[in-house]
Design an enzyme around this catalytic site. Structure first.
Site, mmCIF file in Angstrom:
data_model
loop_
_atom_site.group_PDB
_atom_site.id
_atom_site.type_symbol
_atom_site.label_atom_id
_atom_site.label_comp_id
_atom_site.label_asym_id
_atom_site.label_seq_id
_atom_site.Cartn_x
_atom_site.Cartn_y
_atom_site.Cartn_z
ATOM 1 C CE LYS A 16 -88.297 -12.865 -21.982
ATOM 2 N NZ LYS A 16 -88.318 -11.613 -21.213
ATOM 3 N NE ARG A 91 -94.708 -13.468 -20.808
ATOM 4 C CZ ARG A 91 -93.954 -12.903 -21.747
ATOM 5 N NH1 ARG A 91 -93.679 -13.510 -22.853
ATOM 6 N NH2 ARG A 91 -93.470 -11.697 -21.539
ATOM 7 N NE ARG A 130 -88.315 -2.940 -24.914
ATOM 8 C CZ ARG A 130 -88.783 -4.111 -24.522
ATOM 9 N NH1 ARG A 130 -88.059 -5.198 -24.685
ATOM 10 N NH2 ARG A 130 -89.955 -4.193 -23.937
ATOM 11 N NE ARG A 163 -92.615 -4.271 -26.375
ATOM 12 C CZ ARG A 163 -92.141 -5.429 -25.921
ATOM 13 N NH1 ARG A 163 -91.096 -5.990 -26.504
ATOM 14 N NH2 ARG A 163 -92.689 -6.029 -24.890
ATOM 15 N NE ARG A 174 -94.082 -5.782 -20.472
ATOM 16 C CZ ARG A 174 -93.057 -5.220 -21.090
ATOM 17 N NH1 ARG A 174 -92.939 -3.894 -21.128
ATOM 18 N NH2 ARG A 174 -92.149 -5.964 -21.660
HETATM 19 P P1 AP5 Z 1 -84.727 -6.950 -24.433
HETATM 20 O O1 AP5 Z 1 -83.731 -7.838 -25.078
HETATM 21 O O2 AP5 Z 1 -85.748 -6.270 -25.345
HETATM 22 O O3 AP5 Z 1 -85.469 -7.713 -23.236
HETATM 23 P P2 AP5 Z 1 -86.591 -8.841 -23.245
HETATM 24 O O4 AP5 Z 1 -86.268 -9.767 -22.125
HETATM 25 O O5 AP5 Z 1 -86.735 -9.443 -24.622
HETATM 26 O O6 AP5 Z 1 -87.837 -7.952 -22.865
HETATM 27 P P3 AP5 Z 1 -89.329 -7.916 -23.392
HETATM 28 O O7 AP5 Z 1 -89.943 -6.698 -22.784
HETATM 29 O O8 AP5 Z 1 -89.422 -8.019 -24.889
HETATM 30 O O9 AP5 Z 1 -89.886 -9.191 -22.744
HETATM 31 P P4 AP5 Z 1 -91.306 -9.449 -22.299
HETATM 32 O O10 AP5 Z 1 -91.134 -10.844 -21.863
HETATM 33 O O11 AP5 Z 1 -91.962 -8.556 -21.348
HETATM 34 O O12 AP5 Z 1 -92.165 -9.097 -23.590
HETATM 35 P P5 AP5 Z 1 -92.705 -9.951 -24.802
HETATM 36 O O13 AP5 Z 1 -92.460 -9.174 -26.021
HETATM 37 O O14 AP5 Z 1 -92.236 -11.364 -24.727
HETATM 38 O O15 AP5 Z 1 -83.929 -5.853 -23.585
HETATM 39 C C1 AP5 Z 1 -84.620 -4.788 -22.948
HETATM 40 C C2 AP5 Z 1 -83.808 -3.474 -23.042
HETATM 41 O O16 AP5 Z 1 -82.591 -3.625 -22.308
HETATM 42 C C3 AP5 Z 1 -83.372 -3.105 -24.478
HETATM 43 O O17 AP5 Z 1 -83.428 -1.724 -24.611
HETATM 44 C C4 AP5 Z 1 -81.919 -3.625 -24.593
HETATM 45 O O18 AP5 Z 1 -81.158 -2.864 -25.506
HETATM 46 C C5 AP5 Z 1 -81.432 -3.476 -23.154
HETATM 47 N N1 AP5 Z 1 -80.497 -4.542 -22.757
HETATM 48 C C6 AP5 Z 1 -80.570 -5.858 -23.060
HETATM 49 N N2 AP5 Z 1 -79.555 -6.539 -22.474
HETATM 50 C C7 AP5 Z 1 -78.842 -5.613 -21.762
HETATM 51 C C8 AP5 Z 1 -77.688 -5.681 -20.926
HETATM 52 N N3 AP5 Z 1 -77.063 -6.849 -20.703
HETATM 53 N N4 AP5 Z 1 -77.236 -4.539 -20.347
HETATM 54 C C9 AP5 Z 1 -77.866 -3.351 -20.580
HETATM 55 N N5 AP5 Z 1 -78.963 -3.226 -21.374
HETATM 56 C C10 AP5 Z 1 -79.462 -4.342 -21.946
HETATM 57 O O19 AP5 Z 1 -94.248 -10.002 -24.464
HETATM 58 C C11 AP5 Z 1 -95.084 -8.850 -24.570
HETATM 59 C C12 AP5 Z 1 -96.508 -9.202 -24.155
HETATM 60 O O20 AP5 Z 1 -97.034 -10.244 -25.019
HETATM 61 C C13 AP5 Z 1 -96.680 -9.795 -22.749
HETATM 62 O O21 AP5 Z 1 -96.755 -8.779 -21.778
HETATM 63 C C14 AP5 Z 1 -97.991 -10.574 -22.910
HETATM 64 O O22 AP5 Z 1 -99.098 -9.737 -22.880
HETATM 65 C C15 AP5 Z 1 -97.881 -11.141 -24.304
HETATM 66 N N6 AP5 Z 1 -97.270 -12.477 -24.308
HETATM 67 C C16 AP5 Z 1 -96.061 -12.836 -24.871
HETATM 68 N N7 AP5 Z 1 -95.821 -14.142 -24.688
HETATM 69 C C17 AP5 Z 1 -96.881 -14.632 -23.993
HETATM 70 C C18 AP5 Z 1 -97.208 -15.919 -23.484
HETATM 71 N N8 AP5 Z 1 -96.403 -16.978 -23.637
HETATM 72 N N9 AP5 Z 1 -98.370 -16.052 -22.798
HETATM 73 C C19 AP5 Z 1 -99.197 -15.027 -22.623
HETATM 74 N N10 AP5 Z 1 -98.951 -13.772 -23.081
HETATM 75 C C20 AP5 Z 1 -97.806 -13.581 -23.760
#
Ligand code: AP5
Length: 226
Positions: A16, A91, A130, A163, A174
């Site tokens: 994402k 979410r 990552r 991270r 997660r």
């Molecule tokens: P990346 O692009 O970083 O993936 P992502 O989907 O953004 O993953 P996140 O871990 O950031 O998402 P998340 O939803 O768990 O965390 P968030 O920060 O929102 O890609 C991942 C890896 O794969 C990278 O190394 C990249 O290079 C590689 N890659 C990408 N595409 C690829 C491909 N096509 N092929 C190969 N490799 C690839 O949330 C963190 C925390 O915040 C949550 O756990 C929660 O505690 C809190 N939080 C956030 N939003 C909320 C909410 N709305 N409500 C409650 N808590 C929340």
């Protein structure tokens, strides 16, 4: 379609953030990634950051009331009048309902949800490898998208870090949280006919192309329906 109110939906590590960064450049719309917003709040030790940290560190979601206000304020801003890209929000079903209610107040609605679909095994590989820029949040992967120099961001030379929530035990938690609390949103948006599935296991450029094609088709269909 006059505005694009877009939600990027998908499990942790589905890409994402990787695709959101590209879309923001292509579409020139404000991009709100709740994970980035919360991590900045933790770094700055704001009241929201202090309450969110313990949930994030153990792979749980922060409470709905903490995050809903943060997003409501942003989508009600002048910069979001032509639309926005949401990454990581909603979410939970209550978050999706709160988003709908806020948009309805503004005479608007979510009109595109892209589900980036990736299996759990691949997600564990991606999150485990990552590396994230400590300064600008840009992501790399040790195998799939390595930086030119080990541990150093290509964009600004800052340090690349693992991270806190990319530790193996937190990654598993997660994923469980995603399946239990966020996956029901697939049906929620499917029933509203705004959801499209994207094959997220392809290389990033291919995923990006599929997203562009899908959005173009959706905009055409929605313009024709007006
Ligand atoms: P990346 O692009 O970083 O993936 P992502 O989907 O953004 O993953 P996140 O871990 O950031 O998402 P998340 O939803 O768990 O965390 P968030 O920060 O929102 O890609 C991942 C890896 O794969 C990278 O190394 C990249 O290079 C590689 N890659 C990408 N595409 C690829 C491909 N096509 N092929 C190969 N490799 C690839 O949330 C963190 C925390 O915040 C949550 O756990 C929660 O505690 C809190 N939080 C956030 N939003 C909320 C909410 N709305 N409500 C409650 N808590 C929340």
């Amino acid at each position: 379609m006059s505005e694009l109110n877009l939600v990027l939906l998908g499990p942790p590590g589905s890409g994402k953030g990787t695709q959101g960064e590209r879309l923001q450049e292509d579409l020139r719309l404000p991009y709100y990634a709740t994970g980035d917003i919360l991590r900045a709040a933790v770094r700055e030790e704001t009241a929201i950051g202090l309450s969110a940290k313990e949930y994030m560190d153990r792979g749980d979601l922060v409470p709905d009331d903490v995050i809903v206000g943060v997003i409501a304020e942003r989508i009600d801003s002048t910069e979001a009048l032509d639309g926005f890209i949401l990454d990581g929000f909603p979410r939970t079903t209550p978050q999706a309902e709160a988003l709908d209610a806020k948009l309805a107040e503004l005479g608007r609605a979510v009109n595109a949800v892209l589900l980036i679909d990736v299996g759990d095994e691949e997600l564990v590989r991606r999150l485990g490898g990552r590396r994230t820029c400590a300064e600008n949040g840009h992501v790399f992967h040790v195998d799939f998208n390595p930086p030119e120099r080990d541990g150093v961001c290509d964009l600004d030379g800052s340090e690349l870090i693992v991270r806190d929530d990319d530790k193996p035990e937190v990654i598993r938690k997660r994923l469980e949280t995603y399946h239990e609390k966020t996956e029901p949103l697939v049906d929620y948006y499917d029933q509203r006919s705004v959801l499209r599935r994207i094959v997220g296991e392809a290389p990033p450029d291919e995923v990006g192309e599929e997203i562009r094609r899908t959005l173009a088709t959706m905009r055409l269909e929605q313009d024709e329906a007006v």
